[in-house]
Design a protein around this motif. Structure first.
Motif, PDB file in Angstrom:
ATOM      1  N   GLU A  84       0.838  -1.204   0.000  1.00 30.23           N
ATOM      2  CA  GLU A  84       0.000   0.000   0.000  1.00 30.23           C
ATOM      3  C   GLU A  84       0.872   1.253   0.000  1.00 30.23           C
ATOM      4  O   GLU A  84       0.619   2.196  -0.746  1.00 30.23           O
ATOM      5  CB  GLU A  84      -0.903   0.004   1.231  1.00 30.23           C
ATOM      6  CG  GLU A  84      -1.898  -1.138   1.246  1.00 30.23           C
ATOM      7  CD  GLU A  84      -2.624  -1.251   2.585  1.00 30.23           C
ATOM      8  OE1 GLU A  84      -2.578  -0.299   3.379  1.00 30.23           O
ATOM      9  OE2 GLU A  84      -3.231  -2.301   2.830  1.00 30.23           O
ATOM     10  N   CYS A  85       1.908   1.242   0.844  1.00 31.32           N
ATOM     11  CA  CYS A  85       2.761   2.435   0.970  1.00 31.32           C
ATOM     12  C   CYS A  85       3.557   2.656  -0.305  1.00 31.32           C
ATOM     13  O   CYS A  85       3.676   3.794  -0.778  1.00 31.32           O
ATOM     14  CB  CYS A  85       3.707   2.279   2.153  1.00 31.32           C
ATOM     15  SG  CYS A  85       2.821   2.187   3.700  1.00 31.32           S
ATOM     16  N   SER A  86       4.120   1.592  -0.857  1.00 28.95           N
ATOM     17  CA  SER A  86       4.908   1.745  -2.086  1.00 28.95           C
ATOM     18  C   SER A  86       4.035   2.248  -3.219  1.00 28.95           C
ATOM     19  O   SER A  86       4.450   3.108  -4.004  1.00 28.95           O
ATOM     20  CB  SER A  86       5.529   0.402  -2.488  1.00 28.95           C
ATOM     21  OG  SER A  86       6.543   0.050  -1.585  1.00 28.95           O
ATOM     22  N   PRO A 109       9.651  -5.398   9.778  1.00 25.53           N
ATOM     23  CA  PRO A 109       9.954  -5.594   8.352  1.00 25.53           C
ATOM     24  C   PRO A 109       9.361  -4.519   7.434  1.00 25.53           C
ATOM     25  O   PRO A 109       9.736  -4.470   6.261  1.00 25.53           O
ATOM     26  CB  PRO A 109       9.283  -6.940   8.061  1.00 25.53           C
ATOM     27  CG  PRO A 109       8.096  -6.978   8.969  1.00 25.53           C
ATOM     28  CD  PRO A 109       8.492  -6.215  10.209  1.00 25.53           C
ATOM     29  N   HIS A 110       8.467  -3.666   7.935  1.00 20.01           N
ATOM     30  CA  HIS A 110       7.670  -2.855   7.014  1.00 20.01           C
ATOM     31  C   HIS A 110       8.505  -1.999   6.057  1.00 20.01           C
ATOM     32  O   HIS A 110       8.353  -2.081   4.837  1.00 20.01           O
ATOM     33  CB  HIS A 110       6.688  -1.984   7.791  1.00 20.01           C
ATOM     34  CG  HIS A 110       5.790  -1.178   6.918  1.00 20.01           C
ATOM     35  ND1 HIS A 110       5.018  -1.737   5.925  1.00 20.01           N
ATOM     36  CD2 HIS A 110       5.569   0.162   6.852  1.00 20.01           C
ATOM     37  CE1 HIS A 110       4.347  -0.789   5.304  1.00 20.01           C
ATOM     38  NE2 HIS A 110       4.665   0.375   5.841  1.00 20.01           N
ATOM     39  N   HIS A 111       9.389  -1.170   6.590  1.00 22.71           N
ATOM     40  CA  HIS A 111      10.143  -0.270   5.703  1.00 22.71           C
ATOM     41  C   HIS A 111      11.151  -1.039   4.849  1.00 22.71           C
ATOM     42  O   HIS A 111      11.410  -0.682   3.702  1.00 22.71           O
ATOM     43  CB  HIS A 111      10.819   0.829   6.506  1.00 22.71           C
ATOM     44  CG  HIS A 111       9.823   1.802   7.089  1.00 22.71           C
ATOM     45  ND1 HIS A 111      10.099   2.604   8.167  1.00 22.71           N
ATOM     46  CD2 HIS A 111       8.536   2.077   6.731  1.00 22.71           C
ATOM     47  CE1 HIS A 111       9.031   3.354   8.446  1.00 22.71           C
ATOM     48  NE2 HIS A 111       8.070   3.041   7.601  1.00 22.71           N
ATOM     49  N   GLU A 112      11.702  -2.084   5.437  1.00 19.86           N
ATOM     50  CA  GLU A 112      12.621  -2.932   4.667  1.00 19.86           C
ATOM     51  C   GLU A 112      11.887  -3.525   3.462  1.00 19.86           C
ATOM     52  O   GLU A 112      12.413  -3.562   2.346  1.00 19.86           O
ATOM     53  CB  GLU A 112      13.129  -4.060   5.584  1.00 19.86           C
ATOM     54  CG  GLU A 112      14.372  -4.751   5.093  1.00 19.86           C
ATOM     55  CD  GLU A 112      15.614  -3.849   5.138  1.00 19.86           C
ATOM     56  OE1 GLU A 112      16.064  -3.467   4.052  1.00 19.86           O
ATOM     57  OE2 GLU A 112      16.098  -3.542   6.237  1.00 19.86           O
ATOM     58  N   ASN A 113      10.662  -3.929   3.662  1.00 14.95           N
ATOM     59  CA  ASN A 113       9.873  -4.516   2.576  1.00 14.95           C
ATOM     60  C   ASN A 113       9.444  -3.460   1.553  1.00 14.95           C
ATOM     61  O   ASN A 113       9.389  -3.735   0.360  1.00 14.95           O
ATOM     62  CB  ASN A 113       8.647  -5.241   3.136  1.00 14.95           C
ATOM     63  CG  ASN A 113       9.044  -6.506   3.881  1.00 14.95           C
ATOM     64  OD1 ASN A 113      10.212  -6.898   3.868  1.00 14.95           O
ATOM     65  ND2 ASN A 113       8.082  -7.144   4.537  1.00 14.95           N
ATOM     66  N   GLU A 114       9.151  -2.267   2.049  1.00 16.34           N
ATOM     67  CA  GLU A 114       8.817  -1.178   1.116  1.00 16.34           C
ATOM     68  C   GLU A 114       9.985  -0.933   0.164  1.00 16.34           C
ATOM     69  O   GLU A 114       9.795  -0.763  -1.044  1.00 16.34           O
ATOM     70  CB  GLU A 114       8.544   0.125   1.885  1.00 16.34           C
ATOM     71  CG  GLU A 114       7.135   0.260   2.395  1.00 16.34           C
ATOM     72  CD  GLU A 114       6.911   1.625   3.032  1.00 16.34           C
ATOM     73  OE1 GLU A 114       7.313   2.647   2.438  1.00 16.34           O
ATOM     74  OE2 GLU A 114       6.357   1.677   4.142  1.00 16.34           O
ATOM     75  N   ILE A 115      11.196  -0.891   0.730  1.00 19.46           N
ATOM     76  CA  ILE A 115      12.388  -0.666  -0.099  1.00 19.46           C
ATOM     77  C   ILE A 115      12.521  -1.796  -1.122  1.00 19.46           C
ATOM     78  O   ILE A 115      12.717  -1.547  -2.316  1.00 19.46           O
ATOM     79  CB  ILE A 115      13.670  -0.614   0.770  1.00 19.46           C
ATOM     80  CG1 ILE A 115      13.656   0.634   1.647  1.00 19.46           C
ATOM     81  CG2 ILE A 115      14.923  -0.635  -0.110  1.00 19.46           C
ATOM     82  CD1 ILE A 115      14.836   0.704   2.619  1.00 19.46           C
TER      83      ILE A 115
END
Ligand SMILES: [Zn+2]
Length: 365
Positions: A84-86, A109-115
């Motif tokens: 959703e964020c990406s 993991p959220h921001h790591e996964n966004e990247i």
């Protein structure tokens, strides 16, 4: 991501889910500084048969009975949480963004996964800077909805001026936790009170001395020292802010300046040069005002605001007329009445200050 081989489909109850293959993204772990092998070793306990690797995360989730869903090339389902964020960032802000914020708990993991998913898709850096804030804690526990130990900013603003809340927040580094307590808010309020009282003192001094020519040799040295302190303040404030927004240090420097202003006034300099030095100090404090959005009122506005917040049912006009009444009593040498008026006001939270130029009032903090 499917076309590029970063993702794979899994059949789930007639619909399909899409997972991101973490091992295909070689920079995985760069933000949280986690090692993928260690992560794999730690993840073995809860192995999910549907995924190729326990670290893989859903980009699209097949819908389960009773869950909301949308139609998609993979049947009924919904987006994975991270995507959703990406998707929003890509659509609204472009492929690379300057600053990505968020709570420290979202790094992994959220921001790591966004990247991972954004960079796998665009092949461009996702965010130039990451800014992660610490939590607000109460009795060392995280303030959260689920713990029920939270209150809203609106509730706090019923009891404190917005500048108090800002000063409180700025007194910790943004990455550290902030311990929220009534005492801390009171302390911030007292600091603001100190600032506004100092401004009132400065304004009085400037009004009296702006056209006075004379300055003694003693004052001359004092003024020279004070001027150089003010010049250094600007540098020190900027240095602190350039060091990963060290707001606590920048505020420390600010209140040091306020202490020096008071000491300067206490040593009773006289004349235009001293007034000019104080005007320079006021201008330097303008930097704090601009950057932190505190110190934005006049001392009078601050006190009028406090009347409202402390629920003191007196208007400035009421107080002024009490002061006139007291002045008259003092003129008639009716000290009992003069004293009674002063005491009555104090009981309602109003402090009177008798000065050469007359009596002023402020709300007791
Ligand atoms: Zn996010």
């Amino acid at each position: 991501m499917l076309d590029k081989g970063f993702a794979y489909e899994v059949e789930e109850g007639g619909n399909k889910s899409v997972y991101f293959s973490v091992e295909k993204f070689s920079k995985y772990g760069k933000l949280s500084k986690k090692d993928i092998n260690e992560l794999l070793a730690g993840a073995r306990v809860d192995i999910d048969e549907r995924k190729n690797s326990p670290l893989d995360f859903a980009l699209w989730k097949a819908s389960k009975e009773g869950e909301p869903w949308w139609n998609s090339p993979w049947g009924k389902g919904r987006p994975g949480w991270h995507i959703e964020c990406s998707a929003m960032a890509l659509r609204l802000l472009g492929e690379s963004i300057d600053i990505h914020g968020g709570g420290a708990d979202l790094i992994f993991p959220h921001h790591e996964n966004e990247i991972a998913q954004s960079e796998a898709f665009t092949n461009k850096p996702f965010a130039r800077y990451w800014v992660h804030n610490g939590f607000i804690t109460i009795d060392k526990e995280k303030m959260s909805k689920s713990l029920g130990n939270f209150f809203t900013i609106r509730e706090v603003l019923e009891r404190y001026d917005a500048e108090v809340l800002r000063l409180f927040m700025l007194s910790s580094h943004y990455r550290s936790p902030i311990e929220f307590s009534e005492d801390q808010l009171k302390e911030a309020e007292a600091s603001l009170e100190r600032y506004y009282s100092t401004v009132a003192r400065m304004d009085e001094f400037i009004a009296l001395n702006a056209t006075k020519e004379l300055a003694s040799q003693k004052d001359f040295d004092l003024i020279k020292w004070f001027n150089s302190f003010v010049d250094r303040f600007k540098e020190r404030f900027e240095e602190a802010m350039d060091d990963d927004f060290n707001t606590a240090l920048a505020l420390g420097n600010t209140f040091e300046l306020i202490r020096e202003i008071n000491r300067f006034l206490d040593s009773k300099p006289e004349g235009q040069r001293a007034a000019t030095a104080l005007m320079k100090a006021k201008e330097a404090i303008g930097l704090v005002k601009e950057v932190f959005n505190i110190f934005t009122k006049t001392p009078y506005q601050w006190n009028v605001e406090l009347l409202k917040i402390k629920k003191i049912s007196l208007t400035p006009e009421d107080i002024e007329s009490k002061i006139s009444e007291r002045n008259l009593a003092r003129k008639n040498k009716d000290w009992t009445l003069a004293d009674r008026i002063r005491k009555e006001l104090l009981e309602r939270g109003i402090l009177l200050e008798d000065k050469r130029e007359g009596t002023t009032w402020k709300v007791k903090v």
